[in-house]
Design a protein around this motif. Structure first.
Motif, PDB file in Angstrom:
ATOM      1  N   PHE B  60       0.816  -1.216   0.000  1.00  0.00           N
ATOM      2  CA  PHE B  60       0.000   0.000   0.000  1.00  0.00           C
ATOM      3  C   PHE B  60       0.850   1.267   0.000  1.00  0.00           C
ATOM      4  CE2 PHE B  60      -2.878  -3.129   1.987  1.00  0.00           C
ATOM      5  CZ  PHE B  60      -3.876  -3.075   1.035  1.00  0.00           C
ATOM      6  N   PHE B  66      -2.763   3.429  -5.013  1.00  0.00           N
ATOM      7  CA  PHE B  66      -3.833   4.428  -5.087  1.00  0.00           C
ATOM      8  C   PHE B  66      -4.831   4.037  -6.182  1.00  0.00           C
ATOM      9  CE2 PHE B  66      -5.492   8.628  -6.362  1.00  0.00           C
ATOM     10  CZ  PHE B  66      -5.913   9.085  -5.144  1.00  0.00           C
ATOM     11  N   LEU B  70      -8.704   2.842  -5.672  1.00  0.00           N
ATOM     12  CA  LEU B  70      -9.814   3.491  -6.385  1.00  0.00           C
ATOM     13  C   LEU B  70     -10.716   2.449  -7.018  1.00  0.00           C
ATOM     14  CD1 LEU B  70      -8.109   6.474  -8.234  1.00  0.00           C
ATOM     15  CD2 LEU B  70      -9.773   6.643  -6.415  1.00  0.00           C
ATOM     16  N   MET B  90     -16.306   5.413  -5.481  1.00  0.00           N
ATOM     17  CA  MET B  90     -14.948   5.563  -6.010  1.00  0.00           C
ATOM     18  C   MET B  90     -13.925   5.882  -4.924  1.00  0.00           C
ATOM     19  SD  MET B  90     -12.992   5.594  -8.676  1.00  0.00           S
ATOM     20  CE  MET B  90     -14.042   5.623 -10.119  1.00  0.00           C
ATOM     21  N   PHE B  91     -14.280   6.811  -4.008  1.00  0.00           N
ATOM     22  CA  PHE B  91     -13.303   7.261  -3.010  1.00  0.00           C
ATOM     23  C   PHE B  91     -13.466   6.555  -1.667  1.00  0.00           C
ATOM     24  CE2 PHE B  91     -13.272  10.879  -5.966  1.00  0.00           C
ATOM     25  CZ  PHE B  91     -11.915  10.938  -6.188  1.00  0.00           C
ATOM     26  N   LEU B  93     -12.170   3.926  -0.307  1.00  0.00           N
ATOM     27  CA  LEU B  93     -10.961   3.470   0.387  1.00  0.00           C
ATOM     28  C   LEU B  93      -9.867   4.531   0.394  1.00  0.00           C
ATOM     29  CD1 LEU B  93     -10.890  -0.078  -1.153  1.00  0.00           C
ATOM     30  CD2 LEU B  93     -11.574   0.520   1.144  1.00  0.00           C
ATOM     31  N   ALA B  96      -9.577   8.476   3.092  1.00  0.00           N
ATOM     32  CA  ALA B  96      -8.747   8.802   4.254  1.00  0.00           C
ATOM     33  C   ALA B  96      -7.454   9.466   3.818  1.00  0.00           C
ATOM     34  CB  ALA B  96      -8.443   7.538   5.050  1.00  0.00           C
ATOM     35  N   GLY B  97      -6.822   8.910   2.769  1.00  0.00           N
ATOM     36  CA  GLY B  97      -5.576   9.484   2.282  1.00  0.00           C
ATOM     37  C   GLY B  97      -5.759  10.886   1.759  1.00  0.00           C
ATOM     38  N   ILE B  98      -6.744  11.073   0.855  1.00  0.00           N
ATOM     39  CA  ILE B  98      -6.925  12.375   0.226  1.00  0.00           C
ATOM     40  C   ILE B  98      -7.332  13.421   1.264  1.00  0.00           C
ATOM     41  CG2 ILE B  98      -8.288  13.654  -1.464  1.00  0.00           C
ATOM     42  CD1 ILE B  98      -8.401  11.159  -3.118  1.00  0.00           C
ATOM     43  N   SER B 100      -6.768  13.436   4.447  1.00  0.00           N
ATOM     44  CA  SER B 100      -5.694  13.781   5.378  1.00  0.00           C
ATOM     45  C   SER B 100      -4.641  14.651   4.699  1.00  0.00           C
ATOM     46  CB  SER B 100      -5.059  12.533   5.969  1.00  0.00           C
ATOM     47  OG  SER B 100      -4.476  11.765   4.958  1.00  0.00           O
ATOM     48  N   VAL B 101      -4.355  14.393   3.399  1.00  0.00           N
ATOM     49  CA  VAL B 101      -3.413  15.273   2.702  1.00  0.00           C
ATOM     50  C   VAL B 101      -3.944  16.696   2.705  1.00  0.00           C
ATOM     51  CG1 VAL B 101      -2.314  15.807   0.528  1.00  0.00           C
ATOM     52  CG2 VAL B 101      -2.490  13.492   1.203  1.00  0.00           C
ATOM     53  N   ILE B 102      -5.237  16.852   2.377  1.00  0.00           N
ATOM     54  CA  ILE B 102      -5.812  18.197   2.319  1.00  0.00           C
ATOM     55  C   ILE B 102      -5.773  18.847   3.707  1.00  0.00           C
ATOM     56  CG2 ILE B 102      -7.907  19.510   1.866  1.00  0.00           C
ATOM     57  CD1 ILE B 102      -8.604  17.455  -0.253  1.00  0.00           C
ATOM     58  N   PHE B 104      -3.749  18.214   6.336  1.00  0.00           N
ATOM     59  CA  PHE B 104      -2.408  18.585   6.785  1.00  0.00           C
ATOM     60  C   PHE B 104      -1.870  19.769   5.977  1.00  0.00           C
ATOM     61  CE2 PHE B 104      -2.155  13.942   8.079  1.00  0.00           C
ATOM     62  CZ  PHE B 104      -2.507  14.223   9.381  1.00  0.00           C
TER      63      PHE B 104
END
Lengths: 160, 116
Positions: B60, B66, B70, B90-91, B93, B96-98, B100-102, B104
């Motif tokens: 992962f 990624f 998707l 679509m989003f 899974l 959480a990643g997207i 959290s990036v936004i 932070f």
């Protein structure tokens, strides 16, 4: 290495012509660096993979989660670390050194967004940070979702 | 054993990226987008699932996962709601990643100033 070459030649009192210097630089950067770069990328990428593994194991045993939840938390922690280090100013140097070893893992995605956010801060909150944060990471999401839609529709309709 | 597999898998993917970067005129942006697309395409015949089974959680870490996540989120949505669920889920899974990036980026770009 290049500074060393220059220093040695200055010590000898032998000032190189620009052309000679460029030839030496080209020879060193063309052949040895390509192999060196890929070895460095292999090692840093592999190290990040091991860190991801360790974090997932740690979370799943410490917080008693399923390994799927733990891997999501692992990705969030990697993103947090790379965002923090990017804003503190370390990560750009590391990316310049390790190149794809840090760009291909999820850290590169976070780094591209964070550095775009910082870089365009001076242009204001809306047209600076807001609209430029996805400048580099947007293409990943755009093409990812575009292709994933096709793949998912084919797999759903095909039933495999 | 799973640590060694992770090391070799993530290392190999990064090395392939580095070789492409060194020998062509493609930029890192091209390569990350390409790898996401490759990850999604590998999922057409659930090849990436086999990689995940073999490599473990290290699979992962690279950006190829990624695309894989998707596709799987979209398939989860499709199983629940039919064809429209492809877009609804679509989003599932990767959210959480997207997010959290936004999140932070949002916090840190207010807190910190760029350094040269």
């Amino acid at each position: 290495m290049y500074t060393l070459i220059i220093l040695v030649n200055i010590n000898n009192g032998d000032y190189m012509e620009k052309k000679d210097y460029k030839r030496i630089v080209d020879r060193h950067s063309a052949s040895s660096n390509k192999v060196g770069n890929s070895v460095i990328a292999f090692l840093t990428g592999g190290l990040l993979g091991v860190i991801g593994c360790l974090l997932t194991d740690f979370y799943s045993s410490f917080f008693e989660m399923t390994s799927k939840d733990a891997s999501v938390l692992m990705i969030v922690s990697l993103i947090f670390i790379s965002c923090l280090l990017t804003s503190l100013g370390f990560f750009d140097k590391w990316v310049n050194f390790a190149r794809c070893g840090l760009i291909i893992p999820i850290t590169g995605f976070a780094h591209s967004m964070m550095s775009a956010g910082l870089e365009f801060k001076k242009e204001g909150l809306i047209y600076g940070i807001g609209s430029n944060a996805f400048k580099l990471a947007g293409s990943v999401i755009f093409y990812g979702v575009g292709v994933a839609s096709f793949v998912a529709i084919i797999r759903y309709l095909g039933g495999f | 054993m799973i640590y060694l597999n992770s090391f070799i898998f993530v290392g190999l993917i990064s090395m392939i990226g580095q070789i492409i970067l060194d020998n062509t005129k493609l930029t890192p942006g091209h390569i990350t987008s390409m790898f996401v697309v490759v990850g999604a395409l590998l999922d057409t015949f659930s090849l990436y699932d086999k990689v995940v089974d073999f490599v473990g959680p290290g699979a992962f870490v690279p950006i190829t996962s990624f695309g894989h996540s998707l596709v799987h989120g979209a398939l989860m949505g499709a199983e629940e709601n039919g064809l429209i669920g492809v877009f609804g889920g679509m989003f599932n899974l990767t959210a959480a990643g997207i997010s959290s990036v936004i999140f932070f980026t949002f916090i840190f770009s207010f807190l910190f100033n760029p350094r040269d």
